[in-house]
Write a protein that holds these residues in place. Structure first.
Motif, PDB file in Angstrom:
ATOM      1  N   ILE A  41     -94.779   0.711  57.236  1.00 27.85           N
ATOM      2  CA  ILE A  41     -95.624  -0.845  56.397  1.00 27.85           C
ATOM      3  C   ILE A  41     -95.106  -0.421  54.620  1.00 27.85           C
ATOM      4  N   ASP A  72     -93.051  -5.299  60.241  1.00 30.08           N
ATOM      5  CA  ASP A  72     -93.794  -6.049  59.208  1.00 30.08           C
ATOM      6  C   ASP A  72     -94.913  -6.811  58.883  1.00 30.08           C
ATOM      7  N   PHE A 104     -81.701  -7.993  57.831  1.00 30.18           N
ATOM      8  CA  PHE A 104     -82.762  -6.908  57.449  1.00 30.18           C
ATOM      9  C   PHE A 104     -82.428  -5.940  57.683  1.00 30.18           C
TER      10      PHE A 104
END
Length: 309
Positions: A92, A171, A268
């Protein structure tokens, strides 16, 4: 899979994307960006501000693809869908960092073109290799410092319902939503990052190219206008590839549009992996100096192979 606290074993990723597509994107991205970096390093004529920006963009694209795609492939091929908690948080952090750096870099490139077109006489002194290097370094330090509190926020989350993330990647927003401590305050850091590193640079980029377009229209020679617009179109293609899919990824769910997990994953991939693949292709075909350098590199390599035979 249910956990009563922060998952010790990690998070489970859900992934359903075609292997061949991911592998193709990753191969082209690695080959293209490494090629761009190589020709810029080997050609002294390309040791100039704009090409330093292009080379840095290639490094960012390499990092972006390597942070995301290898893990996606391992999930699909090896079934290793469990990601350790620390590794998920690291992904992340790194992903947000390279995204923010690309946004800043595109703004730097827009400013470079703005000075080159609007203030051409001041360009050699205003934009130097040293200043470019300092700008890239400072933006990296600022980005790391700005995001450091996210690590603290993530450590406060607990997961009493599930540790399954419905995507091929880790995410931050999804992690907050699946936690049992879901509160709006945990999404504030992400919202702030989107505004600072996304919205502001985009406004700056669009303002710069609008001013460039106005200045280009004042150029009397057709050749001069064509050269300016050609350069602008190249950069705007890269900007569009970066911002448009990312905007879809965040805007559609926020607008209440319901899309499947597979569609979300595809968006994505389009938002992150495809630009990393396309950027070196765009610069290879549309930038004459890079194009010539690539041709010379392959001709030299071919001649070397023939001599060895």
């Amino acid at each position: 899979m249910v956990n009563n606290s922060t998952p010790e074993t990690g998070f489970v990723l859900h992934c359903s994307i075609m292997i061949c597509v991911l592998a193709f994107i990753y191969f082209i991205s690695m080959f293209g960006n490494l090629l761009v970096i190589m020709v810029i390093i080997l050609n002294p004529q390309l040791h100039a501000p704009m090409y330093i920006y292009i080379g840095t963009l290639a490094v960012i694209d390499l990092a972006n693809s390597s942070i995301l795609i290898p893990k996606m492939l391992s999930v699909i091929l090896l079934g290793s869908s469990v990601v350790p908690y620390a590794a998920c948080v690291l992904q992340i952090f790194l992903f947000l960092h390279v995204e923010e750096m690309e946004s800043f870099l595109l703004a730097f490139m827009a400013f470079d073109r703005y000075v080159a077109v609007v203030y051409p006489l001041q360009y050699p002194s205003a934009i130097t290799n040293k200043k470019v290097g300092i700008g890239i370094l400072v933006s990296n330090i600022f980005g790391i410092f700005f995001k450091s509190h996210i690590l603290i926020v993530v450590s406060e989350l607990s997961f009493c319902r599930t540790n399954i993330l419905p995507f091929c990647f880790c995410d931050y927003a999804t992690m907050v939503h699946v936690s049992c401590t879901e509160e709006f305050k945990y999404l504030i850091p992400l919202s702030a990052a989107v505004v600072v590193f996304g919205v502001f640079p985009l406004i700056f980029i669009l303002t710069s190219y609008t001013r460039i377009a106005i200045e280009a229209l004042r150029i009397s020679s057709a050749g001069g206008k064509s050269k300016v617009f050609s350069t602008c179109v190249t950069h705007l293609l890269v900007v569009g590839l970066f911002y448009f899919p990312v905007a879809l990824f965040y805007i559609l769910p926020a607008a209440g549009v319901k899309i499947s997990t597979e569609t979300h994953n595809i968006i994505f991939i389009l938002a992150n992996a495809v630009p990393a693949m396309m950027n070196p292709i765009i610069y290879s075909f549309r930038n004459k100096e890079i194009n010539k350098s690539i041709h010379r590199l392959f001709i030299r390599s071919r001649s070397t192979l023939l001599r060895m035979k």
